[in-house]
Design a protein around this motif. Structure first.
Motif, mmCIF file in Angstrom:
data_model
loop_
_atom_site.group_PDB
_atom_site.id
_atom_site.type_symbol
_atom_site.label_atom_id
_atom_site.label_comp_id
_atom_site.label_asym_id
_atom_site.label_seq_id
_atom_site.Cartn_x
_atom_site.Cartn_y
_atom_site.Cartn_z
ATOM 1 N N CYS A 1 0.831 -1.201 0.000
ATOM 2 C CA CYS A 1 0.000 0.000 0.000
ATOM 3 C C CYS A 1 0.870 1.257 0.000
ATOM 4 O O CYS A 1 0.608 2.213 -0.748
ATOM 5 N N LEU A 2 1.913 1.274 0.832
ATOM 6 C CA LEU A 2 2.795 2.431 0.891
ATOM 7 C C LEU A 2 3.457 2.704 -0.454
ATOM 8 O O LEU A 2 3.683 3.863 -0.827
ATOM 9 N N ALA A 3 3.764 1.634 -1.183
ATOM 10 C CA ALA A 3 4.476 1.761 -2.458
ATOM 11 C C ALA A 3 3.546 2.003 -3.638
ATOM 12 O O ALA A 3 4.014 2.157 -4.773
ATOM 13 N N GLY B 1 -2.959 5.414 -13.961
ATOM 14 C CA GLY B 1 -1.905 6.072 -14.726
ATOM 15 C C GLY B 1 -1.025 6.938 -13.846
ATOM 16 O O GLY B 1 0.210 6.942 -13.981
ATOM 17 N N GLN B 2 -1.639 7.660 -12.920
ATOM 18 C CA GLN B 2 -0.872 8.505 -12.007
ATOM 19 C C GLN B 2 -0.002 7.675 -11.073
ATOM 20 O O GLN B 2 1.145 8.030 -10.800
ATOM 21 N N LEU B 3 -0.544 6.550 -10.594
ATOM 22 C CA LEU B 3 0.239 5.666 -9.725
ATOM 23 C C LEU B 3 1.405 5.057 -10.488
ATOM 24 O O LEU B 3 2.502 4.912 -9.948
ATOM 25 N N THR B 4 1.177 4.691 -11.746
ATOM 26 C CA THR B 4 2.255 4.126 -12.561
ATOM 27 C C THR B 4 3.385 5.125 -12.715
ATOM 28 O O THR B 4 4.567 4.782 -12.557
ATOM 29 N N ASP C 1 8.772 7.193 -11.348
ATOM 30 C CA ASP C 1 9.617 8.366 -11.160
ATOM 31 C C ASP C 1 10.129 8.557 -9.738
ATOM 32 O O ASP C 1 11.194 9.142 -9.533
ATOM 33 N N ARG C 2 9.387 8.054 -8.735
ATOM 34 C CA ARG C 2 9.711 8.427 -7.362
ATOM 35 C C ARG C 2 9.901 7.254 -6.407
ATOM 36 O O ARG C 2 10.203 7.471 -5.233
ATOM 37 N N LEU D 1 18.873 4.287 -9.534
ATOM 38 C CA LEU D 1 19.266 5.117 -10.669
ATOM 39 C C LEU D 1 18.395 6.350 -10.844
ATOM 40 O O LEU D 1 18.884 7.417 -11.218
ATOM 41 N N THR D 2 17.106 6.234 -10.563
ATOM 42 C CA THR D 2 16.206 7.372 -10.758
ATOM 43 C C THR D 2 16.197 8.332 -9.566
ATOM 44 O O THR D 2 15.384 9.248 -9.532
ATOM 45 N N ARG D 3 17.089 8.115 -8.607
ATOM 46 C CA ARG D 3 17.120 8.909 -7.370
ATOM 47 C C ARG D 3 15.727 8.954 -6.737
ATOM 48 O O ARG D 3 15.162 10.031 -6.510
#
Length: 272
Positions: free
Chosen positions: A85-87, A110-113, A118-119, A190-192
């Motif tokens: 859930c957190l992820a 889409g926003q969760l993907t 990215d984060r 890699l994506t910081r």
């Protein structure tokens, strides 16, 4: 002094309160003001009627930025559900989850993907490497899929730190289990990302290799300022973390700061 119905365990430099009724854990006193991840009033229910299962029951918890936290508990305690859930891999039944200042509950698929891409970084028990790609291609895959270019200086630093410089052209079948997990860690970093989530990241590794991977995760926290949240069933693995969050029956049951294997094992035994 232990809370009513609970007891206190002491780690290297902190204590844990194992509580039968509490569902709230404060941040450690020295943590940054804004947590990297937080959850408030989190519930997760599967099924209905006679088959209904309450995996999470009103969980309030915060995870400090730049800290290595392990989530532990008996089988069925809800630890994997909490991490998922957190992820953003699973949707809670109720409650709110924030990644930094971003409330992720209520985001569409889409926003969760995009948020996960990215984060958030992931390190799984099964490595999840593409067998036909080289180590370098596996590391770069999330950026390739996003259509973005890597920061080559940052990638070189990660690869050098993880000892993968001479292995970048090898495919997973040509790497040991520990080397494959190093590739997975490099891909996650890699994506910081704001947070790296580890789901039993040493579960498929022998003791020596598992110790090595845990040391790499600690190094990413110490040297790179990364935030790591790891689910594990192993008290020795959990002792690599700065903090252990304990769950039982879908509720928070305490925490252990600067844990030792013996202190973690004792806390878990009390929860059984």
């Amino acid at each position: 002094m232990p809370p009513p119905g609970g007891s206190t365990h002491r780690g290297r430099g902190g204590t844990v309160d194992t509580m039968s009724h509490s569902s709230t854990l404060p941040r450690p006193a020295d943590a940054p003001t804004r947590p990297a991840v937080s959850a408030h009033g989190l519930t997760k229910t599967y099924g209905r009627g006679d088959t209904e299962v309450h995996a999470l029951r009103g969980v309030d918890v915060e995870f400090a930025a730049g800290q290595f936290t392990a989530i532990m508990g008996p089988s069925g305690s809800g630890k994997s559900t909490l991490m998922h859930c957190l992820a953003g891999l699973d949707v809670p039944t109720s409650g709110t989850i924030a990644l930094g200042d971003t409330v992720i509950t209520g985001l569409d698929d889409g926003q969760l993907t995009r948020l996960r891409r990215d984060r958030v970084g992931f390190v799984f028990q099964a490595f999840n490497l593409v067998p036909t790609l080289t180590a370098e291609q596996n590391i770069l895959l999330p950026l390739e899929l996003a259509g973005t270019s890597p920061d080559r200086a940052w990638m070189e630093e990660i690869v050098d730190t993880l000892g993968l410089t001479e292995r970048l052209k090898h495919r997973p079948s040509e790497l040991s289990g520990g080397q494959q997990q190093r590739v997975a860690v490099a891909r996650a970093l890699l994506t910081r990302p704001d947070v790296v989530f580890g789901d039993e990241p040493t579960g498929n590794l022998d003791t020596a290799t598992g110790t090595e991977v845990l040391a790499l995760l600690r190094r990413s926290v110490r040297q790179m300022g990364q935030t790591v949240i790891m689910v594990t069933h192993d008290p020795v693995a959990a002792s690599s973390a700065d903090r252990v969050v304990l769950l039982a029956d879908g509720r928070l049951a305490g925490e252990l700061l600067e844990p030792t294997p013996d202190a973690v094992a004792a806390a878990l035994a009390q929860l059984q």
